[in-house]
Scaffold this motif. Structure first.
Motif, short mmCIF file in Angstrom:
data_model
loop_
_atom_site.label_atom_id
_atom_site.label_comp_id
_atom_site.label_asym_id
_atom_site.label_seq_id
_atom_site.Cartn_x
_atom_site.Cartn_y
_atom_site.Cartn_z
N VAL A 75 0.84 -1.20 0.00
CA VAL A 75 0.00 0.00 0.00
C VAL A 75 0.87 1.25 0.00
N SER A 76 1.87 1.26 0.86
CA SER A 76 2.76 2.42 0.97
C SER A 76 3.55 2.65 -0.32
N ALA A 77 4.04 1.57 -0.94
CA ALA A 77 4.82 1.71 -2.17
C ALA A 77 3.98 2.33 -3.28
N ILE A 78 2.71 1.95 -3.35
CA ILE A 78 1.83 2.50 -4.38
C ILE A 78 1.50 3.95 -4.10
N LEU A 79 1.03 4.23 -2.89
CA LEU A 79 0.55 5.57 -2.56
C LEU A 79 1.67 6.60 -2.46
N ASP A 80 2.83 6.18 -1.96
CA ASP A 80 3.89 7.14 -1.65
C ASP A 80 5.02 7.20 -2.68
N ILE A 81 5.13 6.18 -3.53
CA ILE A 81 6.25 6.14 -4.48
C ILE A 81 5.76 6.09 -5.92
N GLU A 82 5.02 5.02 -6.25
CA GLU A 82 4.65 4.81 -7.65
C GLU A 82 3.71 5.89 -8.17
N MET A 83 2.73 6.30 -7.37
CA MET A 83 1.81 7.34 -7.81
C MET A 83 2.52 8.68 -7.94
N ASP A 84 3.53 8.90 -7.12
CA ASP A 84 4.30 10.15 -7.21
C ASP A 84 5.02 10.25 -8.55
N LEU A 85 5.52 9.10 -9.04
CA LEU A 85 6.16 9.09 -10.36
C LEU A 85 5.17 9.53 -11.43
N HIS A 86 3.95 9.03 -11.36
CA HIS A 86 2.93 9.41 -12.34
C HIS A 86 2.63 10.90 -12.28
N VAL A 87 2.54 11.43 -11.06
CA VAL A 87 2.26 12.86 -10.90
C VAL A 87 3.38 13.69 -11.53
N LYS A 88 4.63 13.31 -11.30
CA LYS A 88 5.76 14.06 -11.85
C LYS A 88 5.78 14.01 -13.37
N LEU A 89 5.54 12.85 -13.95
CA LEU A 89 5.53 12.72 -15.40
C LEU A 89 4.39 13.54 -16.02
N CYS A 90 3.23 13.44 -15.42
CA CYS A 90 2.07 14.14 -15.97
C CYS A 90 2.17 15.65 -15.80
N ALA A 91 2.90 16.10 -14.79
CA ALA A 91 3.08 17.55 -14.59
C ALA A 91 3.76 18.16 -15.80
N GLY A 92 4.62 17.40 -16.45
CA GLY A 92 5.30 17.89 -17.65
C GLY A 92 4.35 18.12 -18.81
N TRP A 93 3.18 17.52 -18.75
CA TRP A 93 2.16 17.70 -19.80
C TRP A 93 1.04 18.60 -19.31
N GLY A 94 1.25 19.27 -18.18
CA GLY A 94 0.25 20.20 -17.67
C GLY A 94 -0.92 19.56 -16.98
N LEU A 95 -0.75 18.32 -16.52
CA LEU A 95 -1.83 17.62 -15.83
C LEU A 95 -1.56 17.63 -14.33
N SER A 96 -2.52 18.11 -13.57
CA SER A 96 -2.39 18.17 -12.11
C SER A 96 -2.91 16.88 -11.49
N PRO A 97 -2.59 16.63 -10.20
CA PRO A 97 -3.18 15.46 -9.53
C PRO A 97 -4.70 15.46 -9.60
N ALA A 98 -5.31 16.64 -9.49
CA ALA A 98 -6.77 16.72 -9.59
C ALA A 98 -7.25 16.28 -10.96
N ASP A 99 -6.50 16.67 -12.02
CA ASP A 99 -6.86 16.24 -13.37
C ASP A 99 -6.84 14.71 -13.46
N LEU A 100 -5.83 14.10 -12.87
CA LEU A 100 -5.70 12.65 -12.92
C LEU A 100 -6.84 11.97 -12.19
N GLU A 101 -7.14 12.44 -10.99
CA GLU A 101 -8.16 11.81 -10.17
C GLU A 101 -9.56 11.96 -10.78
N GLN A 102 -9.77 13.04 -11.54
CA GLN A 102 -11.09 13.29 -12.10
C GLN A 102 -11.27 12.74 -13.51
N ALA A 103 -10.23 12.11 -14.05
CA ALA A 103 -10.32 11.56 -15.41
C ALA A 103 -11.33 10.42 -15.43
#
Length: 224
Positions: A75-103
């Motif tokens: 649980v911790s690896a997913i919530l604290d590490i792997e999802m953070d990688l997705h947030v960082k990558l998507c930030a480069g395309w102008g996508l915020s965490p809220a954008d991801l969660e609401q997709a």
């Protein structure tokens, strides 16, 4: 042959379709259209939210503290590490965490996560971990294969960060521990009478993983 290796051998066709899917090859040689990867990454973010729930279910299904701690680490690896990688990558395309969660979730994402959670609800910890194995262990195998390709780490490859994350030592260690724990659970709870049932779970989860790649691949094909 370990329990996991027996699962892979029994599901060899499904495993190849998943681990050698054209989507993955497009990551290694940078030929995958950005829109395809972006679509996959957004859906994978939603997928990880549900997979965190599956690991939380594994805590509940665990018969002892050692198994509970292993599941809690997932649980911790997913919530604290792997999802953070997705947030960082998507930030480069102008996508915020809220954008991801609401997709809006894709059919493929819902089918896969629903299958894993339903398997876990109906079965024991071993059945749940078999359903989780193609993702957790398969990504390490895929990334290792991709990292060996000549263009995988090129500065011009926009997917090199993703490949490096899953090919790197921290994630490889996560996958190795997941496989060892699965084999240990099988030693405790698997019986010859159950093996066909567990193979069927593994095959279906692997097929749904391949469908997840295909979802992103279709996006790439549609823009070419």
């Amino acid at each position: 042959m370990s329990f996991f290796e027996r699962l892979k051998s029994a599901a060899s066709a499904e495993w190849r379709a998943y681990t050698e899917h054209p989507f993955t090859n497009g990551l290694a040689d940078a030929s995958l259209p950005e829109a395809a990867f972006r679509h996959y990454l957004v859906q994978d973010y939603l997928f990880l939210i549900e997979f965190a729930r599956a690991y939380a279910l594994a805590v509940y299904k665990s018969p002892n503290l050692a198994d509970m701690r292993e599941a809690a680490a997932g649980v911790s690896a997913i919530l604290d590490i792997e999802m953070d990688l997705h947030v960082k990558l998507c930030a480069g395309w102008g996508l915020s965490p809220a954008d991801l969660e609401q997709a809006p979730p894709s059919v493929e994402m819902l089918a896969y996560t629903s299958y894993v959670l339903d398997t876990g609800m109906r079965g024991d910890l071993l059945a749940l971990k078999v359903a989780l194995a193609p993702c957790v262990i398969g990504y390490a195998e895929i990334a290792t294969r991709l990292a060996a390709q000549p263009q995988a780490d090129a500065a011009t490859n926009p997917y090199r960060v993703w490949i490096a994350e899953y090919a790197g030592a921290p994630y490889q260690d996560v996958a190795a521990k997941a496989q060892a724990h699965l084999d240990a659970l099988a030693n405790r709870y698997a019986t010859p009478a159950r093996e066909a049932e567990l193979i069927a779970i593994f095959k279906e989860a692997t097929r749904l993983e391949a469908d997840f790649w295909q979802m992103g691949w279709r996006v790439g094909q549609s823009i070419e």
